[in-house]
Design an enzyme around this catalytic site. Structure first.
Site, short mmCIF file in Angstrom:
data_model
loop_
_atom_site.label_atom_id
_atom_site.label_comp_id
_atom_site.label_asym_id
_atom_site.label_seq_id
_atom_site.Cartn_x
_atom_site.Cartn_y
_atom_site.Cartn_z
N TYR A 106 5.52 -2.43 11.33
CA TYR A 106 4.84 -2.81 10.08
C TYR A 106 3.32 -2.67 10.22
CZ TYR A 106 3.79 -5.76 5.99
OH TYR A 106 3.33 -6.26 4.79
N LYS A 139 0.86 -0.20 8.12
CA LYS A 139 -0.24 -0.72 7.29
C LYS A 139 -1.61 -0.21 7.77
CE LYS A 139 2.32 -2.84 4.35
NZ LYS A 139 2.35 -2.37 2.95
P1 NAP Z 1 8.97 -8.05 -1.72
O1 NAP Z 1 8.91 -9.27 -2.55
O2 NAP Z 1 9.99 -7.95 -0.63
O3 NAP Z 1 9.10 -6.79 -2.69
C1 NAP Z 1 9.16 -5.50 -2.16
C2 NAP Z 1 9.25 -4.50 -3.27
O4 NAP Z 1 9.30 -3.18 -2.69
C3 NAP Z 1 10.51 -4.67 -4.10
O5 NAP Z 1 10.19 -4.46 -5.45
C4 NAP Z 1 11.40 -3.56 -3.59
O6 NAP Z 1 12.30 -3.08 -4.59
C5 NAP Z 1 10.40 -2.47 -3.28
N1 NAP Z 1 10.92 -1.47 -2.35
C6 NAP Z 1 11.41 -1.63 -1.10
N2 NAP Z 1 11.80 -0.45 -0.60
C7 NAP Z 1 11.56 0.49 -1.55
C8 NAP Z 1 11.75 1.88 -1.64
N3 NAP Z 1 12.27 2.58 -0.62
N4 NAP Z 1 11.38 2.53 -2.78
C9 NAP Z 1 10.86 1.84 -3.82
N5 NAP Z 1 10.67 0.50 -3.81
C10 NAP Z 1 11.01 -0.16 -2.69
O7 NAP Z 1 7.57 -7.79 -0.98
P2 NAP Z 1 6.09 -8.25 -1.37
O8 NAP Z 1 5.75 -9.39 -0.50
O9 NAP Z 1 5.90 -8.34 -2.82
O10 NAP Z 1 5.28 -6.99 -0.78
C11 NAP Z 1 4.72 -5.99 -1.60
C12 NAP Z 1 3.75 -5.19 -0.76
O11 NAP Z 1 2.73 -6.05 -0.27
C13 NAP Z 1 4.40 -4.55 0.47
O12 NAP Z 1 3.83 -3.29 0.71
C14 NAP Z 1 4.02 -5.51 1.57
O13 NAP Z 1 4.03 -4.88 2.82
C15 NAP Z 1 2.64 -5.93 1.13
N6 NAP Z 1 2.17 -7.18 1.71
C16 NAP Z 1 2.83 -8.35 1.48
C17 NAP Z 1 2.36 -9.52 2.05
C18 NAP Z 1 3.02 -10.85 1.85
O14 NAP Z 1 2.60 -11.83 2.50
N7 NAP Z 1 4.00 -10.97 1.00
C19 NAP Z 1 1.21 -9.48 2.85
C20 NAP Z 1 0.58 -8.27 3.06
C21 NAP Z 1 1.05 -7.13 2.47
P3 NAP Z 1 13.90 -3.12 -4.38
O15 NAP Z 1 14.28 -4.56 -4.25
O16 NAP Z 1 14.42 -2.44 -5.58
O17 NAP Z 1 14.13 -2.36 -3.09
#
Ligand code: NAP
Length: 248
Positions: free
Chosen positions: A156, A160
């Site tokens: 990861y 990133k």
């Molecule tokens: P999340 O709630 O798990 O949501 C992830 C999203 O990505 C879902 O809508 C999922 O859709 C979609 N996804 C996964 N695989 C995919 C694919 N192959 N093609 C298209 N869509 C796909 O995660 P989140 O926390 O909102 O994270 C969103 C972004 O922010 C990510 O890039 C994550 O790395 C980043 N981020 C998050 C955090 C945190 O603390 N939450 C911190 C830093 C960065 P499906 O369910 O349809 O697969």
């Protein structure tokens, strides 16, 4: 308040978490939003319904961003539906945490394929119409762990950190066409992705946050909206934290 009227936005992984908040906010500011998902079709339709109920415009489009052909079709369908593409938010992402000695090849590869190659695939497809339009905004969702690393997240963190290099390189390529490319680096944000962590891990993370609390998806969405707007027209190639002060 800034407006995004007449803009068309494609949000990858818009069905849940940060992507959902971004989709709802961009639509609330006037953009037509394509809410992408890979498996959560019902959730994506729910986001579209929520946007429509508030008087906004959105459609849900399935597609796995890790597959170049599906990413290309996603951009093509966005163009077919709305006639242009102004804002691409490369948000889709997953985790498959493990210590390096135990990390399976598939765990490494899937995270790189979705988080980094997915952003590459969508950017490659989106840049052509944006170049033709002589305008565009690409906003990549990186992470604080792409800056400082994290034990148990070699895959990861690498994905990133890769997003940061991708952001800067593409910003240099497309700046002359009035396309900006920036990355947002969230810290600990409350979504499905972080919900699965143990209470101990969550408590440890909160201890390191200067503001003493986790962030909400909307905290990230507001920065994305700013970067998508005209107000940020002189900002490109930047990595901006939304992390409660965890990195400084
Ligand atoms: P999340 O709630 O798990 O949501 C992830 C999203 O990505 C879902 O809508 C999922 O859709 C979609 N996804 C996964 N695989 C995919 C694919 N192959 N093609 C298209 N869509 C796909 O995660 P989140 O926390 O909102 O994270 C969103 C972004 O922010 C990510 O890039 C994550 O790395 C980043 N981020 C998050 C955090 C945190 O603390 N939450 C911190 C830093 C960065 P499906 O369910 O349809 O697969």
């Amino acid at each position: 308040m800034f407006k995004l009227e007449d803009r068309v936005a494609l949000v990858t992984g818009g069905s849940r978490g940060i992507g959902k908040a971004v989709s709802i906010l961009l639509a609330g500011l006037g953009a037509c939003v394509v809410v992408n998902y890979s498996s959560s079709g019902e959730a994506a339709e729910g986001v579209v319904e929520e946007i429509n109920a508030r008087g906004g415009k959105a459609i849900a489009l399935g597609g796995d961003v890790s597959k170049a052909a599906e990413a290309a079709v996603l951009v093509e369908n966005t163009m077919n539906n709305y006639g242009r593409l102004d804002i691409l938010v490369n948000n889709a992402g997953i985790t498959r945490d493990n210590l390096i000695m135990r990390m399976k090849d598939e765990e490494w590869q899937r995270v790189i394929d979705i988080n980094l190659t997915g952003a590459f695939n969508c950017t490659k497809a989106a840049v052509r119409p944006m170049m033709r339009q002589r305008s565009g905004r690409i906003i990549n969702i990186s992470s604080v762990v792409g800056i400082r690393g994290n034990a148990g997240q070699a895959n990861y963190s690498a994905s990133k950190a890769g997003i940061i290099g991708l952001t800067k390189a593409v910003a240099k390529e497309v700046g002359s066409r009035n396309i900006t490319v920036n990355a947002v680096a969230p810290g600990y944000i409350q979504t499905d992705m972080t919900e699965v962590l143990s209470d101990g891990v969550k408590d440890e993370m909160v201890k390191r946050i200067v503001l003493g609390r986790p962030g909400k998806p909307e905290d990230v969405a507001w920065l994305v909206a700013f970067l998508a707007s005209d107000l940020s027209s002189y900002i490109t190639g930047q990595i901006i934290g939304v992390d409660g002060g965890i990195v400084m």
